[in-house]
Motif scaffolding. Structure first.
Motif, PDB file in Angstrom:
ATOM      1  N   SER A   1       0.840  -1.194   0.000  1.00  0.00           N
ATOM      2  CA  SER A   1       0.000   0.000   0.000  1.00  0.00           C
ATOM      3  C   SER A   1       0.878   1.247   0.000  1.00  0.00           C
ATOM      4  CB  SER A   1      -0.911   0.014   1.237  1.00  0.00           C
ATOM      5  OG  SER A   1      -1.784  -1.100   1.233  1.00  0.00           O
ATOM      6  N   LEU A   2       0.384   2.298  -0.615  1.00  0.00           N
ATOM      7  CA  LEU A   2       1.115   3.566  -0.629  1.00  0.00           C
ATOM      8  C   LEU A   2       0.817   4.326   0.657  1.00  0.00           C
ATOM      9  CD1 LEU A   2       0.661   4.472  -4.373  1.00  0.00           C
ATOM     10  CD2 LEU A   2       2.846   4.152  -3.206  1.00  0.00           C
ATOM     11  N   ILE A   3       1.428   3.814   1.732  1.00  0.00           N
ATOM     12  CA  ILE A   3       1.309   4.403   3.063  1.00  0.00           C
ATOM     13  C   ILE A   3       2.713   4.555   3.634  1.00  0.00           C
ATOM     14  CG2 ILE A   3      -1.006   3.486   3.516  1.00  0.00           C
ATOM     15  CD1 ILE A   3       0.292   1.203   5.065  1.00  0.00           C
ATOM     16  N   ALA A   4       2.843   5.394   4.652  1.00  0.00           N
ATOM     17  CA  ALA A   4       4.170   5.711   5.181  1.00  0.00           C
ATOM     18  C   ALA A   4       4.906   4.468   5.660  1.00  0.00           C
ATOM     19  CB  ALA A   4       4.039   6.731   6.307  1.00  0.00           C
ATOM     20  N   ARG A   5       4.182   3.515   6.287  1.00  0.00           N
ATOM     21  CA  ARG A   5       4.854   2.349   6.869  1.00  0.00           C
ATOM     22  C   ARG A   5       5.539   1.484   5.818  1.00  0.00           C
ATOM     23  NH1 ARG A   5       3.169  -2.760   8.040  1.00  0.00           N
ATOM     24  NH2 ARG A   5       0.996  -2.302   7.545  1.00  0.00           N
ATOM     25  N   LYS A   6       5.080   1.527   4.595  1.00  0.00           N
ATOM     26  CA  LYS A   6       5.701   0.727   3.532  1.00  0.00           C
ATOM     27  C   LYS A   6       6.904   1.416   2.886  1.00  0.00           C
ATOM     28  CE  LYS A   6       2.848  -2.755   3.815  1.00  0.00           C
ATOM     29  NZ  LYS A   6       3.284  -4.122   4.220  1.00  0.00           N
ATOM     30  N   GLY A   7       7.103   2.707   3.192  1.00  0.00           N
ATOM     31  CA  GLY A   7       8.307   3.392   2.729  1.00  0.00           C
ATOM     32  C   GLY A   7       8.362   3.786   1.270  1.00  0.00           C
ATOM     33  N   PRO A   8       7.250   4.182   0.624  1.00  0.00           N
ATOM     34  CA  PRO A   8       7.340   4.536  -0.793  1.00  0.00           C
ATOM     35  C   PRO A   8       8.221   5.753  -1.058  1.00  0.00           C
ATOM     36  CG  PRO A   8       5.177   5.116   0.090  1.00  0.00           C
ATOM     37  CD  PRO A   8       5.854   4.277   1.127  1.00  0.00           C
ATOM     38  N   MET A   9       8.248   6.727  -0.140  1.00  0.00           N
ATOM     39  CA  MET A   9       9.112   7.899  -0.334  1.00  0.00           C
ATOM     40  C   MET A   9      10.583   7.487  -0.338  1.00  0.00           C
ATOM     41  SD  MET A   9       7.128  10.466  -0.775  1.00  0.00           S
ATOM     42  CE  MET A   9       5.725  11.429  -0.234  1.00  0.00           C
ATOM     43  N   LEU A  10      10.937   6.564   0.543  1.00  0.00           N
ATOM     44  CA  LEU A  10      12.316   6.077   0.577  1.00  0.00           C
ATOM     45  C   LEU A  10      12.668   5.344  -0.715  1.00  0.00           C
ATOM     46  CD1 LEU A  10      12.649   4.782   4.249  1.00  0.00           C
ATOM     47  CD2 LEU A  10      14.098   6.507   3.156  1.00  0.00           C
ATOM     48  N   ALA A  11      11.701   4.623  -1.261  1.00  0.00           N
ATOM     49  CA  ALA A  11      11.961   3.918  -2.520  1.00  0.00           C
ATOM     50  C   ALA A  11      12.250   4.916  -3.636  1.00  0.00           C
ATOM     51  CB  ALA A  11      10.761   3.045  -2.882  1.00  0.00           C
ATOM     52  N   VAL A  12      11.508   6.030  -3.668  1.00  0.00           N
ATOM     53  CA  VAL A  12      11.761   7.066  -4.671  1.00  0.00           C
ATOM     54  C   VAL A  12      13.134   7.699  -4.437  1.00  0.00           C
ATOM     55  CG1 VAL A  12      11.017   9.322  -5.521  1.00  0.00           C
ATOM     56  CG2 VAL A  12       9.325   7.531  -5.091  1.00  0.00           C
TER      57      VAL A  12
ATOM     58  N   ALA B   1      -2.091   0.689  -4.040  1.00  0.00           N
ATOM     59  CA  ALA B   1      -2.753   1.987  -3.983  1.00  0.00           C
ATOM     60  C   ALA B   1      -2.711   2.514  -2.555  1.00  0.00           C
ATOM     61  CB  ALA B   1      -4.198   1.856  -4.457  1.00  0.00           C
ATOM     62  N   GLY B   2      -3.022   3.789  -2.397  1.00  0.00           N
ATOM     63  CA  GLY B   2      -3.041   4.340  -1.056  1.00  0.00           C
ATOM     64  C   GLY B   2      -3.016   5.851  -1.060  1.00  0.00           C
ATOM     65  N   PRO B   3      -3.134   6.451   0.116  1.00  0.00           N
ATOM     66  CA  PRO B   3      -3.267   7.910   0.228  1.00  0.00           C
ATOM     67  C   PRO B   3      -2.031   8.700  -0.188  1.00  0.00           C
ATOM     68  CG  PRO B   3      -3.046   6.901   2.407  1.00  0.00           C
ATOM     69  CD  PRO B   3      -3.237   5.786   1.433  1.00  0.00           C
ATOM     70  N   LEU B   4      -0.873   8.050  -0.285  1.00  0.00           N
ATOM     71  CA  LEU B   4       0.354   8.771  -0.632  1.00  0.00           C
ATOM     72  C   LEU B   4       0.638   8.774  -2.139  1.00  0.00           C
ATOM     73  CD1 LEU B   4       2.882   7.770   2.195  1.00  0.00           C
ATOM     74  CD2 LEU B   4       1.502   9.837   1.983  1.00  0.00           C
ATOM     75  N   ALA B   5      -0.284   8.320  -2.938  1.00  0.00           N
ATOM     76  CA  ALA B   5      -0.029   8.208  -4.377  1.00  0.00           C
ATOM     77  C   ALA B   5       0.389   9.544  -4.985  1.00  0.00           C
ATOM     78  CB  ALA B   5      -1.263   7.663  -5.090  1.00  0.00           C
ATOM     79  N   THR B   6      -0.355  10.594  -4.711  1.00  0.00           N
ATOM     80  CA  THR B   6      -0.029  11.899  -5.281  1.00  0.00           C
ATOM     81  C   THR B   6       1.301  12.408  -4.755  1.00  0.00           C
ATOM     82  OG1 THR B   6      -2.372  12.459  -5.529  1.00  0.00           O
ATOM     83  CG2 THR B   6      -0.804  14.282  -5.529  1.00  0.00           C
ATOM     84  N   ALA B   7       1.529  12.259  -3.453  1.00  0.00           N
ATOM     85  CA  ALA B   7       2.772  12.737  -2.849  1.00  0.00           C
ATOM     86  C   ALA B   7       3.983  11.994  -3.405  1.00  0.00           C
ATOM     87  CB  ALA B   7       2.710  12.579  -1.329  1.00  0.00           C
ATOM     88  N   VAL B   8       3.829  10.706  -3.654  1.00  0.00           N
ATOM     89  CA  VAL B   8       4.936   9.915  -4.199  1.00  0.00           C
ATOM     90  C   VAL B   8       5.265  10.381  -5.613  1.00  0.00           C
ATOM     91  CG1 VAL B   8       5.589   7.608  -4.990  1.00  0.00           C
ATOM     92  CG2 VAL B   8       4.548   7.910  -2.735  1.00  0.00           C
ATOM     93  N   SER B   9       4.250  10.619  -6.426  1.00  0.00           N
ATOM     94  CA  SER B   9       4.474  11.103  -7.789  1.00  0.00           C
ATOM     95  C   SER B   9       5.148  12.470  -7.772  1.00  0.00           C
ATOM     96  CB  SER B   9       3.140  11.188  -8.545  1.00  0.00           C
ATOM     97  OG  SER B   9       2.586   9.903  -8.730  1.00  0.00           O
ATOM     98  N   GLU B  10       4.706  13.340  -6.873  1.00  0.00           N
ATOM     99  CA  GLU B  10       5.306  14.668  -6.776  1.00  0.00           C
ATOM    100  C   GLU B  10       6.762  14.575  -6.334  1.00  0.00           C
ATOM    101  OE1 GLU B  10       2.764  16.799  -4.141  1.00  0.00           O
ATOM    102  OE2 GLU B  10       1.230  17.194  -5.667  1.00  0.00           O
ATOM    103  N   ARG B  11       7.045  13.673  -5.389  1.00  0.00           N
ATOM    104  CA  ARG B  11       8.427  13.499  -4.931  1.00  0.00           C
ATOM    105  C   ARG B  11       9.320  13.053  -6.088  1.00  0.00           C
ATOM    106  NH1 ARG B  11       9.808  12.873   0.306  1.00  0.00           N
ATOM    107  NH2 ARG B  11      11.942  12.191   0.714  1.00  0.00           N
ATOM    108  N   ALA B  12       8.818  12.138  -6.898  1.00  0.00           N
ATOM    109  CA  ALA B  12       9.599  11.655  -8.042  1.00  0.00           C
ATOM    110  C   ALA B  12       9.877  12.782  -9.036  1.00  0.00           C
ATOM    111  CB  ALA B  12       8.869  10.504  -8.722  1.00  0.00           C
TER     112      ALA B  12
END
Length: 361
Positions: A193-204, A224-235
């Motif tokens: 899931s695109l949530i903080a505990r799974k670390g998607p920002m760190l992966a980017v 999917a998850g609530p951080l989808a937009t934030a992850v795309s923006e970070r990338a």
């Protein structure tokens, strides 16, 4: 034996992946026992078509957390059905809310399987969930047997229970491994899931670090998850937007397809008790890089895995580069062989059957 499985998590039409690990375990048990699944569905989803179930009876009971009478109804239904079964097997601490006192099985044997990541990572919980953990954790003392899916989770449960804890892994079915794509680049895949505990920002961050080092890497995130937009923006901010693909939530076949298209699996998790997706990656012959706070350390061999302590993009990039070099000569079959038989349905059914026999005398 007649086994009653009581679970708040089980696949529904709205969420086919929810509790799929419970479903697989139930399917394994049907080769040994007469199984009834009682799905106390506090999300009030839609039950799957009966044709999708085989070998076990299933009853779907939609309930509302906001209705106090729902807890009384849950107690009554479970107690009634438990009387015609040899063992009641509950799943998940949050599923025990109706039993702040008493036993779900009445006077019959009671086995409980725990999965909640909040037990091993309480710092990730909100205040209400931390309170629930303190209150419900004590209920684990009353069960005739408590099962954890990893040694990490077993250690967390020992805060609440002095009696022995059994460790039984989740079921992960074997597949025919497909060779990894070869070439100068790295095709990374993450599942969660695109949530903080799974670390998607760190992966980017790791992806950006690899690219800055001249490594032609790309990342697909499945989930999917609530951080989808934030992850795309970070990338985009880190100039790797064109190297990130958010695939969204996929079914089991879709996940397998993405694993087979990748050269290496990455998940900067901040807390997982078993991490089915790491096991699935290894079964598919993919080396894994993960956060160190995971039960996957139980089964992932050092030759095909790296567990990262410092939670930085640079540290994950280091681990990815190191593991890619170390496994460059390994075939998918060789990687999959490191976990061969560990999560087999027959093995899991055997281990659970021994526990049932023990508590039933």
């Amino acid at each position: 034996m007649r086994i009653l499985v009581v679970t708040p998590w089980f696949p529904t039409a709205e969420s086919a992946a929810s509790g799929v690990f419970v479903q697989r375990e139930v399917e394994a048990l049907t080769t040994r026992h007469e199984v009834t699944v009682l799905h106390l569905d506090w999300q009030r989803g839609t039950a799957l078509d009966p044709s999708s179930r085989g070998g076990y009876r299933y009853r779907h009971v939609p309930l509302s957390r906001a209705n106090p009478l729902a807890y009384r109804a849950a107690r009554r239904i479970v107690t009634e059905i438990a009387q015609s079964h040899d063992v009641t097997h509950t799943h998940a601490l949050t599923g025990l809310v109706p039993w702040l006192a008493g036993r779900p099985s009445g006077g019959r044997p009671w086995v409980h399987s725990e999965h909640w990541s909040g037990i091993t990572a309480p710092e990730t919980l909100r205040a209400p969930d931390r309170l629930a953990l303190r209150v419900l954790g004590r209920r684990l003392r009353s069960a005739d047997a408590v099962i954890a899916e990893s040694s990490r989770l077993a250690n967390g449960i020992r805060r609440f229970r002095a009696s022995p804890i059994d460790v039984v892994p989740c079921v992960v079915d074997a597949v025919t491994p497909v060779e990894r794509p070869r070439g100068p680049g790295l095709r990374l895949v993450a599942v969660g899931s695109l949530i903080a505990r799974k670390g998607p920002m760190l992966a980017v961050d790791a992806l950006a670090e690899l690219v800055s080092r001249g490594v032609p890497a790309e990342l697909t995130w499945v989930g999917a998850g609530p951080l989808a937009t934030a992850v795309s923006e970070r990338a985009r901010e880190m100039d790797v937007g064109d190297r990130l693909r958010l695939a969204g939530a996929l079914d089991a076949a879709g996940v397998t397809q993405e694993l087979q298209a990748a050269s290496l699996f990455i998940l900067p998790t901040q807390g997982d008790n078993f991490c089915v997706v790491v096991a699935e990656a290894l079964v598919n012959g993919r080396p894994v890089v993960s956060g160190a706070a995971t039960g996957a350390v139980d089964y992932a061999a050092p030759a095909v895995s790296r567990f990262v302590e410092p939670q930085t993009g640079a540290a994950y990039a280091d681990a990815v580069e190191d593991l890619a070099r170390a496994t460059a000569s390994l075939g998918a079959d060789e990687i999959a062989a490191t976990v061969a038989g560990r999560f087999d349905r027959v093995r899991v059914a055997d281990e659970l059957s021994r526990i049932y026999m023990r508590v039933a005398g």
